[in-house]
Design a protein around this motif. Structure first.
Motif, PDB file in Angstrom:
ATOM      1  N   MET A 276      52.515  63.377  12.892  1.00  0.00           N
ATOM      2  CA  MET A 276      53.421  63.731  11.488  1.00  0.00           C
ATOM      3  C   MET A 276      54.627  62.961  11.482  1.00  0.00           C
ATOM      4  O   MET A 276      54.799  62.553  10.307  1.00  0.00           O
ATOM      5  N   GLU A 277      55.246  62.742  12.717  1.00  0.00           N
ATOM      6  CA  GLU A 277      56.391  61.513  12.591  1.00  0.00           C
ATOM      7  C   GLU A 277      55.847  60.253  12.188  1.00  0.00           C
ATOM      8  O   GLU A 277      56.571  59.560  11.510  1.00  0.00           O
ATOM      9  N   LEU A 278      54.692  59.748  12.512  1.00  0.00           N
ATOM     10  CA  LEU A 278      54.093  58.618  11.883  1.00  0.00           C
ATOM     11  C   LEU A 278      54.056  58.495  10.634  1.00  0.00           C
ATOM     12  O   LEU A 278      54.516  57.800   9.900  1.00  0.00           O
ATOM     13  N   TRP A 279      53.394  59.661  10.052  1.00  0.00           N
ATOM     14  CA  TRP A 279      52.893  59.872   8.446  1.00  0.00           C
ATOM     15  C   TRP A 279      54.490  59.781   7.655  1.00  0.00           C
ATOM     16  O   TRP A 279      54.481  59.171   6.539  1.00  0.00           O
ATOM     17  N   LEU A 280      55.431  60.471   8.249  1.00  0.00           N
ATOM     18  CA  LEU A 280      56.658  60.612   7.616  1.00  0.00           C
ATOM     19  C   LEU A 280      57.257  59.453   7.630  1.00  0.00           C
ATOM     20  O   LEU A 280      57.966  58.964   6.634  1.00  0.00           O
TER      21      LEU A 280
ATOM     22  N   LEU B  80      48.875  51.922  21.261  1.00  0.00           N
ATOM     23  CA  LEU B  80      49.689  52.087  20.056  1.00  0.00           C
ATOM     24  C   LEU B  80      49.742  53.474  19.886  1.00  0.00           C
ATOM     25  O   LEU B  80      50.828  54.196  19.380  1.00  0.00           O
ATOM     26  N   LYS B  81      48.682  54.295  20.108  1.00  0.00           N
ATOM     27  CA  LYS B  81      48.559  55.745  19.732  1.00  0.00           C
ATOM     28  C   LYS B  81      49.561  56.320  20.766  1.00  0.00           C
ATOM     29  O   LYS B  81      50.253  57.311  20.156  1.00  0.00           O
ATOM     30  N   LYS B  82      49.822  55.695  22.039  1.00  0.00           N
ATOM     31  CA  LYS B  82      50.632  56.644  22.889  1.00  0.00           C
ATOM     32  C   LYS B  82      51.926  56.446  22.654  1.00  0.00           C
ATOM     33  O   LYS B  82      53.187  57.380  22.837  1.00  0.00           O
ATOM     34  N   VAL B  83      52.639  55.411  21.619  1.00  0.00           N
ATOM     35  CA  VAL B  83      53.897  55.330  21.296  1.00  0.00           C
ATOM     36  C   VAL B  83      54.046  55.913  19.515  1.00  0.00           C
ATOM     37  O   VAL B  83      55.252  56.094  19.281  1.00  0.00           O
ATOM     38  N   ALA B  84      53.003  56.053  19.077  1.00  0.00           N
ATOM     39  CA  ALA B  84      53.177  56.472  17.659  1.00  0.00           C
ATOM     40  C   ALA B  84      53.383  58.082  17.607  1.00  0.00           C
ATOM     41  O   ALA B  84      52.476  58.834  16.831  1.00  0.00           O
TER      42      ALA B  84
ATOM     43  N   GLU C 161      52.882  46.996  13.844  1.00  0.00           N
ATOM     44  CA  GLU C 161      51.520  47.031  14.206  1.00  0.00           C
ATOM     45  C   GLU C 161      50.935  48.380  13.958  1.00  0.00           C
ATOM     46  O   GLU C 161      49.776  48.572  13.535  1.00  0.00           O
ATOM     47  N   ILE C 162      51.789  49.648  14.177  1.00  0.00           N
ATOM     48  CA  ILE C 162      51.238  50.783  13.973  1.00  0.00           C
ATOM     49  C   ILE C 162      51.290  50.964  12.356  1.00  0.00           C
ATOM     50  O   ILE C 162      50.294  51.728  12.071  1.00  0.00           O
ATOM     51  N   PHE C 163      52.052  50.503  11.758  1.00  0.00           N
ATOM     52  CA  PHE C 163      52.013  50.809  10.297  1.00  0.00           C
ATOM     53  C   PHE C 163      50.541  50.044   9.891  1.00  0.00           C
ATOM     54  O   PHE C 163      50.003  50.932   8.928  1.00  0.00           O
ATOM     55  N   ALA C 164      50.435  49.041  10.108  1.00  0.00           N
ATOM     56  CA  ALA C 164      49.077  48.481   9.589  1.00  0.00           C
ATOM     57  C   ALA C 164      47.936  49.120  10.056  1.00  0.00           C
ATOM     58  O   ALA C 164      47.109  49.267   9.424  1.00  0.00           O
ATOM     59  N   ALA C 165      47.858  49.435  11.518  1.00  0.00           N
ATOM     60  CA  ALA C 165      46.845  50.227  11.952  1.00  0.00           C
ATOM     61  C   ALA C 165      46.434  51.549  11.208  1.00  0.00           C
ATOM     62  O   ALA C 165      45.431  51.946  11.205  1.00  0.00           O
ATOM     63  N   ALA C 166      47.775  52.349  10.949  1.00  0.00           N
ATOM     64  CA  ALA C 166      47.627  53.683  10.309  1.00  0.00           C
ATOM     65  C   ALA C 166      47.031  53.478   9.019  1.00  0.00           C
ATOM     66  O   ALA C 166      46.095  54.324   8.742  1.00  0.00           O
ATOM     67  N   LEU C 167      47.611  52.605   8.242  1.00  0.00           N
ATOM     68  CA  LEU C 167      46.965  52.307   6.876  1.00  0.00           C
ATOM     69  C   LEU C 167      45.540  51.721   6.791  1.00  0.00           C
ATOM     70  O   LEU C 167      44.677  52.099   5.816  1.00  0.00           O
ATOM     71  N   LYS C 168      45.046  51.408   8.036  1.00  0.00           N
ATOM     72  CA  LYS C 168      43.514  51.040   8.175  1.00  0.00           C
ATOM     73  C   LYS C 168      43.023  52.011   8.449  1.00  0.00           C
ATOM     74  O   LYS C 168      41.605  51.838   8.692  1.00  0.00           O
ATOM     75  N   GLY C 169      43.638  53.173   9.141  1.00  0.00           N
ATOM     76  CA  GLY C 169      42.599  54.293   9.511  1.00  0.00           C
ATOM     77  C   GLY C 169      42.394  54.245  10.852  1.00  0.00           C
ATOM     78  O   GLY C 169      41.515  54.868  11.526  1.00  0.00           O
ATOM     79  N   GLU C 170      42.906  53.219  11.783  1.00  0.00           N
ATOM     80  CA  GLU C 170      42.640  52.989  13.028  1.00  0.00           C
ATOM     81  C   GLU C 170      43.187  53.905  13.893  1.00  0.00           C
ATOM     82  O   GLU C 170      42.830  53.952  15.238  1.00  0.00           O
ATOM     83  N   LEU C 171      44.283  54.698  13.393  1.00  0.00           N
ATOM     84  CA  LEU C 171      45.052  55.585  14.339  1.00  0.00           C
ATOM     85  C   LEU C 171      44.487  56.950  14.144  1.00  0.00           C
ATOM     86  O   LEU C 171      44.791  58.003  14.663  1.00  0.00           O
TER      87      LEU C 171
END
Lengths: 111, 120, 251
Positions: A5-9, C203-207, C241-251
């Motif tokens: 959730m923090e990520l998406w917020l 990336l997942k561990k810090v997001a 990196e996380i922003f890009a990965a999240a928008l690409k659905g990789e996380l």
């Protein structure tokens, strides 16, 4: 769940920021122009009434600001007061919804 | 018990990136708390007269000064926000302090222009 | 050598007596006052060592190399975390006085020594462990030192886990779960290690909640890092990196 959730917020906060940047710049321009001689209801309505363009611009402004402000306040409250969990998230959501409702009502009033 | 004296803690926070953070947080909070009132008042503009009555009390000088502060808050939040977007989305730049200075300068300019416009 | 032999003044400020206010106890405790002769070019480590050897042997503090390579001597000096062996008294003394306290945001074992366990646990939690991608007996991977990734890793790799950044960070102080600048900086160096086999995992561990997104870019960490690292920049890289990965659905 809360882990992501923090990520998406964060994503929504930054995306609304990118949307808000040009809108705020525009708004500052309007403010600095319109404040000359004071602001009147007639002056505002003459500019915005019946305008689809202003409706869309301010509508987008309200939606973005509502989300951005709620997420921002939530972060501040969490860090300073230690309030966290579902109750905080509900309060933030309520703030967003309330603000957006008031804002869209205002957009409706002036356009 | 805090083992750091308040004066020492304040000194440790006395650097540009922290001032920028503080300005961003305070301006953001002020704007978020101001918006409901702003939207409510604008909502009265269905009728031009209703709006004019709602804002009649804002023509005094103290209120104009508060408005200038609010407009500066909006400007610093915008400029600081652009700085942050650059910090987070562009490769790291060594110009961080310059960017902070530009942001504060922009906000000051906007506030002064507002006052100039509002008072003439 | 007696203390009478060591009363030279520190250069530039005529200091003859140095007063130290030192934390004694654990979470509960008090500051105790000591006075020692000031010496030319004295470091804070010199000062605290004199206190322990000549005035109060029960004082607990850490040091090892005393030449600025190990990071053991980190503590709060007048409210700022520093390596005492690399801090000249003349640079930090105020009105002939210095305040010493254990590193902020870490439990105190005794006096100036803190329990670093949470600091290292957060390193694990942030995925600060290299993930091999192939069997160890294969040929060495060739990494171009001029590649963008290698340069990014180089900029972050020299962390020795001293805890100064952690103690500098207000977000660490405000949010006890925040992974902190050192752990996130380490994660960034692994994200840029092209030999690592699980970039997405890093990336997942810090997001996560109290992960890299909790950073507000105060840059106290970068200002104070004795190795001149910039965790703020590393964390910004992670966010990117996380922003890009999240928008690409990789996380």
């Amino acid at each position: 769940m809360a882990q992501r959730m923090e990520l998406w917020l964060y994503v929504v906060q930054r995306l609304t920021a990118m949307i808000l940047a040009p809108l705020v710049l525009l708004h500052l321009g309007v403010i600095l122009y319109a404040i000359q001689g004071g602001v009147t209801g007639e002056e505002i309505l003459a500019r915005t009434q019946g305008s689809l363009g202003w409706m869309l611009v301010y509508g987008l402004f309200v939606l973005s600001a509502g989300l951005h402000g709620a997420i921002g306040l939530r972060g501040i409250v969490r860090e300073l007061l230690g309030w966290h969990g579902p109750s905080l998230n509900l309060a933030a959501l309520a703030f967003a919804v309330g603000l957006i409702w008031l804002g869209l009502r205002a957009v409706g009033a002036v356009t | 018990m805090s083992r750091i004296a308040p004066l020492d803690a304040a000194r440790a926070r006395n650097h540009p990136a922290y001032w920028a953070f503080l300005a961003h947080r305070l301006s953001g909070a002020a704007l978020a708390l101001f918006l409901p009132a702003h939207f409510y008042v604008l909502g009265t503009a269905v009728e031009a007269d209703a709006f004019n009555q709602a804002i009649a009390w804002t023509s005094s000088l103290p209120v104009k000064l508060m408005e200038a502060l609010l407009v500066s808050a909006l400007a610093i939040h915008l400029a600081g926000g652009l700085r942050l977007l650059a910090l987070e989305f562009l490769p790291w730049s060594p110009q961080q302090k310059s960017r902070i200075a530009i942001a504060f300068g922009f906000a000051l300019a906007v506030g002064l222009i507002f006052l100039f416009q509002a008072l003439r | 050598m007696t203390s009478a032999d060591r009363t030279a003044t520190a250069p530039g400020n005529g200091l003859t007596i140095l007063k130290l206010s030192i934390w004694r106890g654990a979470e509960e405790g008090r500051f105790e006052e000591f006075e020692i002769p000031a010496e030319d070019r004295m470091t804070v480590l010199d000062a605290v060592t004199i206190v322990q050897r000549k005035l109060d042997p029960s004082l607990s503090y850490r040091f090892a190399c005393r030449v600025g390579v190990c990071g053991s001597c980190a503590m709060m000096v007048n409210g700022t975390p520093r390596w005492t062996c690399r801090t000249h008294v003349s640079k930090v003394v105020r009105d002939g006085q210095i305040t010493l306290a254990p590193l902020r945001s870490l439990p105190v074992i005794k006096d100036l020594a803190t329990d670093m366990s949470t600091f290292f646990e957060k390193n694990e939690k942030a995925g600060g462990r290299f993930v091999p991608s192939r069997e160890g007996h294969r040929d060495i991977v060739s990494v171009d030192p001029k590649s963008r990734q290698r340069k990014r890793a180089d900029a972050a790799i020299e962390c020795i886990g001293c805890g100064v950044c952690y103690a500098s960070c207000d977000v660490v102080a405000w949010n006890k779960d925040y992974l902190g600048p050192a752990a996130l900086n380490r994660a960034w160096s692994l994200v840029n290690d092209e030999r690592d086999g699980d970039k997405a995992g890093h990336l997942k561990k810090v997001a996560v909640d109290a992960g890299c997104h909790a950073c507000h870019s105060h840059q106290a960490c970068a200002n104070n890092c004795p190795q001149m690292l910039n965790p703020t920049a590393s964390i910004a890289g992670l966010k990117r990196e996380i922003f890009a990965a999240a928008l690409k659905g990789e996380l």
